[in-house]
Design an enzyme around this catalytic site. Structure first.
Site, mmCIF file in Angstrom:
data_model
loop_
_atom_site.group_PDB
_atom_site.id
_atom_site.type_symbol
_atom_site.label_atom_id
_atom_site.label_comp_id
_atom_site.label_asym_id
_atom_site.label_seq_id
_atom_site.Cartn_x
_atom_site.Cartn_y
_atom_site.Cartn_z
ATOM 1 N N THR A 194 1.083 -1.427 -0.034
ATOM 2 C CA THR A 194 0.132 -0.076 -0.032
ATOM 3 C C THR A 194 0.909 0.917 -0.127
ATOM 4 O O THR A 194 2.296 1.295 0.175
ATOM 5 C CB THR A 194 -0.804 0.070 1.437
ATOM 6 O OG1 THR A 194 -1.348 0.734 1.097
ATOM 7 C CG2 THR A 194 -0.202 -0.465 2.947
ATOM 8 N N ILE A 195 0.232 2.449 -0.287
ATOM 9 C CA ILE A 195 1.252 3.589 -0.526
ATOM 10 C C ILE A 195 1.391 3.930 0.490
ATOM 11 O O ILE A 195 1.404 5.636 0.523
ATOM 12 C CB ILE A 195 0.881 3.839 -2.057
ATOM 13 C CG1 ILE A 195 -1.021 4.931 -1.586
ATOM 14 C CG2 ILE A 195 1.048 3.759 -3.507
ATOM 15 C CD1 ILE A 195 -0.792 6.434 -2.473
ATOM 16 N N ASP A 196 0.601 3.948 1.402
ATOM 17 C CA ASP A 196 -0.548 4.940 2.460
ATOM 18 C C ASP A 196 1.257 4.338 3.536
ATOM 19 O O ASP A 196 1.279 4.812 4.673
ATOM 20 C CB ASP A 196 -1.422 4.388 3.078
ATOM 21 C CG ASP A 196 -3.078 5.024 2.283
ATOM 22 O OD1 ASP A 196 -2.189 5.422 1.637
ATOM 23 O OD2 ASP A 196 -3.578 4.892 2.371
ATOM 24 N N ARG A 201 8.307 23.776 -6.907
ATOM 25 C CA ARG A 201 9.052 24.448 -6.750
ATOM 26 C C ARG A 201 9.280 25.782 -7.444
ATOM 27 O O ARG A 201 10.186 26.852 -7.251
ATOM 28 C CB ARG A 201 10.061 24.381 -5.490
ATOM 29 C CG ARG A 201 11.167 24.265 -4.971
ATOM 30 C CD ARG A 201 11.805 23.960 -4.726
ATOM 31 N NE ARG A 201 11.811 23.417 -3.478
ATOM 32 C CZ ARG A 201 11.253 23.688 -2.253
ATOM 33 N NH1 ARG A 201 11.847 25.402 -1.920
ATOM 34 N NH2 ARG A 201 11.365 23.833 -1.848
ATOM 35 N N GLY A 248 11.410 19.605 1.204
ATOM 36 C CA GLY A 248 12.423 20.584 1.440
ATOM 37 C C GLY A 248 10.738 22.011 2.118
ATOM 38 O O GLY A 248 10.982 23.361 1.811
ATOM 39 N N LYS A 275 12.244 34.747 2.909
ATOM 40 C CA LYS A 275 11.447 33.749 1.583
ATOM 41 C C LYS A 275 10.940 34.569 0.879
ATOM 42 O O LYS A 275 9.978 35.210 1.098
ATOM 43 C CB LYS A 275 11.359 32.730 2.854
ATOM 44 C CG LYS A 275 12.129 31.465 3.015
ATOM 45 C CD LYS A 275 11.373 30.246 3.899
ATOM 46 C CE LYS A 275 12.849 29.047 4.169
ATOM 47 N NZ LYS A 275 12.182 28.217 4.306
HETATM 48 N N1 LIG Z 1 -12.891 -5.578 8.844
HETATM 49 C C1 LIG Z 1 -12.680 -6.382 7.858
HETATM 50 N N2 LIG Z 1 -13.150 -7.243 7.883
HETATM 51 C C2 LIG Z 1 -13.117 -8.595 6.254
HETATM 52 N N3 LIG Z 1 -12.822 -7.662 5.435
HETATM 53 C C3 LIG Z 1 -12.195 -6.765 5.348
HETATM 54 C C4 LIG Z 1 -12.465 -5.713 6.597
HETATM 55 N N4 LIG Z 1 -11.680 -5.185 6.062
HETATM 56 C C5 LIG Z 1 -11.620 -4.576 4.919
HETATM 57 N N5 LIG Z 1 -11.666 -6.031 4.246
HETATM 58 C C6 LIG Z 1 -11.501 -6.131 2.861
HETATM 59 O O1 LIG Z 1 -10.223 -5.871 2.680
HETATM 60 C C7 LIG Z 1 -10.487 -5.443 1.449
HETATM 61 C C8 LIG Z 1 -9.298 -3.912 0.865
HETATM 62 O O2 LIG Z 1 -8.998 -3.221 2.525
HETATM 63 P P1 LIG Z 1 -9.328 -1.684 2.164
HETATM 64 O O3 LIG Z 1 -9.709 -0.895 1.600
HETATM 65 O O4 LIG Z 1 -9.446 -1.258 3.854
HETATM 66 O O5 LIG Z 1 -7.630 -1.132 1.516
HETATM 67 P P2 LIG Z 1 -6.192 -1.888 1.831
HETATM 68 O O6 LIG Z 1 -6.163 -2.976 2.334
HETATM 69 O O7 LIG Z 1 -6.348 -1.161 3.809
HETATM 70 O O8 LIG Z 1 -5.363 -0.969 1.415
HETATM 71 P P3 LIG Z 1 -4.997 0.853 1.425
HETATM 72 O O9 LIG Z 1 -5.618 0.153 1.848
HETATM 73 O O10 LIG Z 1 -3.649 0.613 -0.140
HETATM 74 O O11 LIG Z 1 -6.383 0.822 -0.628
HETATM 75 C C9 LIG Z 1 -12.178 -4.280 1.561
HETATM 76 O O12 LIG Z 1 -12.471 -3.591 0.536
HETATM 77 C C10 LIG Z 1 -13.041 -5.450 2.116
HETATM 78 O O13 LIG Z 1 -12.652 -6.192 0.848
HETATM 79 O O1 LIG Z 2 -8.969 5.440 -5.286
HETATM 80 P P1 LIG Z 2 -9.899 5.135 -3.928
HETATM 81 O O2 LIG Z 2 -11.299 3.468 -3.353
HETATM 82 O O3 LIG Z 2 -10.440 6.321 -4.285
HETATM 83 O O4 LIG Z 2 -8.703 5.093 -2.791
HETATM 84 C C1 LIG Z 2 -8.504 5.822 -2.218
HETATM 85 C C2 LIG Z 2 -7.036 5.636 -1.025
HETATM 86 O O5 LIG Z 2 -6.489 4.754 -1.383
HETATM 87 C C3 LIG Z 2 -5.548 5.292 -1.302
HETATM 88 O O6 LIG Z 2 -4.870 5.377 -2.406
HETATM 89 C C4 LIG Z 2 -4.047 4.195 -0.951
HETATM 90 O O7 LIG Z 2 -4.106 2.540 -1.832
HETATM 91 C C5 LIG Z 2 -5.349 6.184 -0.476
HETATM 92 O O8 LIG Z 2 -4.402 6.928 0.342
HETATM 93 C C6 LIG Z 2 -6.592 6.578 -0.730
HETATM 94 O O9 LIG Z 2 -7.317 7.806 0.599
HETATM 95 MG MG LIG Z 3 -5.541 0.392 3.770
#
Ligand SMILES: Nc1ncnc2c1ncn2[C@@H]1O[C@H](COP(=O)(O)OP(=O)(O)OP(=O)(O)O)[C@@H](O)[C@H]1O
Ligand SMILES: O=P(O)(O)OC[C@H]1O[C@](O)(CO)[C@@H](O)[C@@H]1O
Ligand SMILES: [Mg+2]
Length: 321
Positions: free
Chosen positions: A127-129, A156, A187, A215
């Site tokens: 995940t990019i987060d 910049r 920066g 600045k």
């Molecule tokens: N509490 C949960 N229980 C079961 N499945 C879950 C739960 N939370 C999320 N999921 C499943 O995982 C999928 C991906 O979760 P989410 O959308 O939070 O992205 P992520 O894996 O955290 O990645 P990113 O944050 O990078 O987008 C959800 O769409 C859902 O299907």
């Molecule tokens: O592309 P979507 O489903 O709108 O999700 C955006 C979210 O996904 C992320 O890019 C993580 O994958 C977060 O930083 C952002 O808030």
């Molecule tokens: Mg996430």
């Protein structure tokens, strides 16, 4: 149950390096005598039985590609207990004895539900987060930082030519890893992250002092979870009369070829996930801790909160005077 055939899926937002992880896991599994099935579109594809065989050749030519060849999805159906029972049933019908899930902490919660029902799973943090506790870094974060940095450096150039104030909004609904790293590397004068309450007065004071000290231009990085760049521009205008130009980087931050760092990380994690399954581990994730591979429980991802580096934030503050 003897391990003969495993599945791989990608879920949640895509992240550069996911393909390199798919390649590494597939080839490592084949090397160890296993058969590999790719499941398309995350938990949605699992529920539908949307699968494709993965071979050493079919994962060729993808190590450098952004996105995910398996595609990805966010699945509401899978979040419900009935969906999870259906998914388990599908895994059995597909004759799989193990599953590798590449995604963020949401994906890991889903993996945990399957593990709790007795199915062997290993998560790979992609995940990019970078908001997954238990691992120092997630696949895709380094690439996203570099993509955002390239854009901010261009801003910049024009900010300095015109003596302007720029606000750049980066991704991160709940986490400020991307924002703080981009701010330090570019920066920037100021960064706003979801983990720390925003202080607009303090921000205005800092901008004022920066101008007094000579600045001529300033950059503010704001994580989307704090407020939109547009709203921040309005707040600055109302509070101190500042005029700011606004840029929202958006989904460009999720694309592109993975950096060398992410490609190597993904290769290590892909292989580590297969080794964990072969060793009989389940309910764990692959992680890097002080440059060593580790396999902590998946639950660490939501039971612990990965802290932003206070050192990096104060360094940014000190260097931006
Ligand atoms: N509490 C949960 N229980 C079961 N499945 C879950 C739960 N939370 C999320 N999921 C499943 O995982 C999928 C991906 O979760 P989410 O959308 O939070 O992205 P992520 O894996 O955290 O990645 P990113 O944050 O990078 O987008 C959800 O769409 C859902 O299907
Ligand atoms: O592309 P979507 O489903 O709108 O999700 C955006 C979210 O996904 C992320 O890019 C993580 O994958 C977060 O930083 C952002 O808030
Ligand atoms: Mg996430």
């Amino acid at each position: 149950m003897e391990l003969k055939r495993i599945g791989i899926l990608t879920s949640g937002g895509d992240a550069p390096g996911m393909n390199a992880a798919i390649r590494a896991a597939t080839r490592c599994a084949i090397y160890k005598g296993l058969e590999v099935i790719g499941i398309r579109r995350g938990f949605e594809g699992l529920l539908e039985g949307d699968v494709v065989p993965l071979t050493s050749r079919s994962v060729g030519g993808i190590i450098h590609r952004g996105g995910t060849i398996l595609r990805t999805a966010r699945s509401e159906r899978f979040k419900k207990p009935e969906g999870q029972v259906e998914a388990l049933d599908r895994l059995k019908k597909l004759d799989l004895q193990g599953l590798i899930l590449i995604g963020g902490e949401g994906t890991f919660k889903g993996a945990w539900a399957l593990y709790k029902k007795g199915f062997p799973v290993v998560g790979i943090p992609g995940t990019i987060d970078n908001d997954v506790a238990g691992t120092d870094v997630t696949i895709g974060f380094d690439t996203a930082v570099n993509t955002a940095l390239e854009a901010v450096r261009k801003l910049r150039d024009t900010a300095s030519s015109h003596d302007r104030l720029f606000i750049v909004e980066v991704m991160g609904r709940n986490s400020g890893f991307l924002a703080s790293m981009v701010a330090l590397a570019s920066g920037a004068e100021y960064v706003l992250v979801p983990e720390i309450p925003s202080d607009i007065e303090k921000l205005c004071d800092k901008l004022y002092n920066a101008r007094r000290q000579g600045k001529t231009h300033s950059l503010i990085v704001v994580a989307e979870g704090v407020m939109s760049a547009q709203d921040l521009a309005l707040r600055l205008k109302d509070t101190a009369g500042y005029e700011a130009r606004v840029t929202v980087l958006g989904h460009i931050q999720r694309g592109g070829s993975p950096t060398a760092f992410d490609t190597v990380l993904a290769s290590r994690m892909g292989a580590c996930a297969v080794e964990a399954l072969v060793e009989g581990k389940s309910g764990v994730m692959t992680a890097v801790q002080k440059d060593e591979m580790a396999t902590p429980p998946l639950s660490v991802a939501w039971e612990e909160k990965k802290p932003l580096s206070a050192d990096l934030l104060s360094l940014m503050d000190m260097l931006s005077i």
